[in-house]
Motif scaffolding. Structure first.
Motif, PDB file in Angstrom:
ATOM      1  N   ARG A   1       0.852  -1.193   0.000  1.00  0.00           N
ATOM      2  CA  ARG A   1       0.000   0.000   0.000  1.00  0.00           C
ATOM      3  C   ARG A   1       0.886   1.240   0.000  1.00  0.00           C
ATOM      4  O   ARG A   1       2.102   1.143   0.199  1.00  0.00           O
ATOM      5  N   PRO A   2       0.302   2.420  -0.232  1.00  0.00           N
ATOM      6  CA  PRO A   2       1.114   3.643  -0.174  1.00  0.00           C
ATOM      7  C   PRO A   2       1.768   3.834   1.195  1.00  0.00           C
ATOM      8  O   PRO A   2       1.199   3.468   2.226  1.00  0.00           O
ATOM      9  N   ILE A   3       2.968   4.374   1.194  1.00  0.00           N
ATOM     10  CA  ILE A   3       3.675   4.688   2.432  1.00  0.00           C
ATOM     11  C   ILE A   3       3.055   5.939   3.039  1.00  0.00           C
ATOM     12  O   ILE A   3       2.983   6.993   2.396  1.00  0.00           O
ATOM     13  N   ARG A   4       2.601   5.831   4.274  1.00  0.00           N
ATOM     14  CA  ARG A   4       1.914   6.938   4.948  1.00  0.00           C
ATOM     15  C   ARG A   4       2.960   7.825   5.640  1.00  0.00           C
ATOM     16  O   ARG A   4       3.798   7.339   6.393  1.00  0.00           O
ATOM     17  N   VAL A   5       2.868   9.131   5.362  1.00  0.00           N
ATOM     18  CA  VAL A   5       3.888  10.067   5.831  1.00  0.00           C
ATOM     19  C   VAL A   5       3.254  11.201   6.624  1.00  0.00           C
ATOM     20  O   VAL A   5       2.223  11.757   6.224  1.00  0.00           O
ATOM     21  N   VAL A   6       3.872  11.553   7.741  1.00  0.00           N
ATOM     22  CA  VAL A   6       3.543  12.760   8.493  1.00  0.00           C
ATOM     23  C   VAL A   6       4.717  13.718   8.364  1.00  0.00           C
ATOM     24  O   VAL A   6       5.883  13.301   8.457  1.00  0.00           O
ATOM     25  N   ILE A   7       4.435  14.988   8.148  1.00  0.00           N
ATOM     26  CA  ILE A   7       5.469  16.008   8.006  1.00  0.00           C
ATOM     27  C   ILE A   7       5.414  16.943   9.211  1.00  0.00           C
ATOM     28  O   ILE A   7       4.357  17.523   9.505  1.00  0.00           O
TER      29      ILE A   7
ATOM     30  N   LEU B   1       3.570   7.212  -2.200  1.00  0.00           N
ATOM     31  CA  LEU B   1       3.602   7.964  -0.950  1.00  0.00           C
ATOM     32  C   LEU B   1       2.272   8.678  -0.738  1.00  0.00           C
ATOM     33  O   LEU B   1       1.641   9.131  -1.695  1.00  0.00           O
ATOM     34  N   SER B   2       1.864   8.790   0.508  1.00  0.00           N
ATOM     35  CA  SER B   2       0.630   9.491   0.847  1.00  0.00           C
ATOM     36  C   SER B   2       0.850  10.288   2.127  1.00  0.00           C
ATOM     37  O   SER B   2       1.166   9.714   3.177  1.00  0.00           O
ATOM     38  N   VAL B   3       0.721  11.619   2.056  1.00  0.00           N
ATOM     39  CA  VAL B   3       0.863  12.463   3.238  1.00  0.00           C
ATOM     40  C   VAL B   3      -0.447  12.419   4.016  1.00  0.00           C
ATOM     41  O   VAL B   3      -1.497  12.815   3.515  1.00  0.00           O
ATOM     42  N   VAL B   4      -0.384  11.910   5.250  1.00  0.00           N
ATOM     43  CA  VAL B   4      -1.598  11.716   6.047  1.00  0.00           C
ATOM     44  C   VAL B   4      -1.703  12.693   7.206  1.00  0.00           C
ATOM     45  O   VAL B   4      -2.703  12.697   7.924  1.00  0.00           O
ATOM     46  N   GLY B   5      -0.671  13.527   7.397  1.00  0.00           N
ATOM     47  CA  GLY B   5      -0.736  14.483   8.487  1.00  0.00           C
ATOM     48  C   GLY B   5       0.395  15.490   8.436  1.00  0.00           C
ATOM     49  O   GLY B   5       1.449  15.231   7.854  1.00  0.00           O
ATOM     50  N   GLN B   6       0.149  16.660   9.022  1.00  0.00           N
ATOM     51  CA  GLN B   6       1.165  17.701   9.139  1.00  0.00           C
ATOM     52  C   GLN B   6       1.152  18.217  10.567  1.00  0.00           C
ATOM     53  O   GLN B   6       0.118  18.209  11.231  1.00  0.00           O
ATOM     54  N   ALA B   7       2.321  18.661  11.046  1.00  0.00           N
ATOM     55  CA  ALA B   7       2.430  19.131  12.425  1.00  0.00           C
ATOM     56  C   ALA B   7       3.360  20.331  12.486  1.00  0.00           C
ATOM     57  O   ALA B   7       4.452  20.299  11.909  1.00  0.00           O
ATOM     58  N   PRO B   8       2.955  21.405  13.201  1.00  0.00           N
ATOM     59  CA  PRO B   8       3.790  22.603  13.292  1.00  0.00           C
ATOM     60  C   PRO B   8       4.793  22.585  14.439  1.00  0.00           C
ATOM     61  O   PRO B   8       5.568  23.531  14.591  1.00  0.00           O
TER      62      PRO B   8
END
Length: 249
Positions: A11-17, A38-45
């Motif tokens: 499956r796509p690799i799930r990424v958080v930035i 690749l799949s971006v599933v979240g972002q964090a500040p």
């Protein structure tokens, strides 16, 4: 034909930035969403938000900045891996000083890139990390190996040839662990270079079963649960080859 690179997930690799600069964070998200697999599933500040995002989205890989408010990237990495040991962390930062590099790897980061990394560099690092393999920026790798060699000169060989020439030097003796044999040290270097079991067998002209035996012994002696921890041990104890993909001269 057998590929020598990291094997992709089904499956796509799930990424958080995680990055405190919105422009960088959002730019990376747009960039990675164009990469197949690749799949971006979240972002964090910030670091605390990164820990929360991992708990919420269960990513495979976190792209982690180091200098962030509330909780920096090193502390966030340690917290993430303590609660979610299957998640891999790749540092992506402007800092490439010895202290930052070593602290990030000691916290458990599997990759370390600087922000001048290309799209291809980031893609390769994320996919390698998802497969349990380490990718370091070349400049970071040189600094790390120099620091590791200086710190472990009396306890571990600092080059591939040193392992064969001086197997009697006790690897890991400083932390009370049983020493690696010359062959086990060689296997550890190849693991750190990203080679699969089959590729290690071919490189050393030994059978697959023998490779598994050596790897199990390496895990036991280094206190590693998996290949990712073994790679971390290799880099922080001076075993990693500074040019793992380069043919011998």
């Amino acid at each position: 034909m057998t590929s020598s690179g990291p094997q992709p997930l089904a499956r796509p690799i799930r990424v958080v930035i995680a990055d405190d600069q919105a422009a960088v964070r959002e730019g990376l998200a747009l960039l990675l969403d164009t990469v197949p697999g690749l799949s971006v599933v979240g972002q964090a500040p910030d670091g605390l938000a990164a820990v929360a995002a991992v708990a919420e989205t269960a990513p495979d890989v976190v792209l982690m900045d180091l200098n962030m408010p509330r909780c920096d990237g090193i502390e966030a990495t340690a917290r993430i891996l303590a609660g979610h040991p299957g998640t891999r962390v790749v540092v992506l930062t402007t800092y490439a000083d010895d202290d930052s590099i070593l602290k990030a790897l000691q916290a458990g980061a599997l990759g370390y890139l600087t922000k001048d990394a290309t799209r291809a560099d980031i893609e390769r690092a994320v996919k390698a990390a998802a497969a349990g393999q380490a990718v370091l920026d070349p400049a970071v790798q040189r600094r790390l190996l120099a620091a590791a060699s200086a710190g472990a000169a009396l306890s571990a060989p600092s080059s591939p040839s040193a392992a064969a020439e001086a197997p009697e030097v006790p690897a890991g003796a400083a932390d009370g662990r049983e020493e690696l044999t010359a062959r086990e040290a060689e296997v550890l270097k190849l693991i750190a270079g990203g080679l699969s079991n089959r590729e290690i067998a071919r490189a050393l002209f030994i059978g697959d079963a023998t490779v598994k035996t050596h790897i199990n012994r390496v895990f036991t002696k280094t206190g590693s649960r998996d290949r990712a921890q073994a790679v971390h041990y290799a880099y922080t104890h001076g075993y990693a080859d500074p040019h793992p993909t380069r043919a011998a001269d």
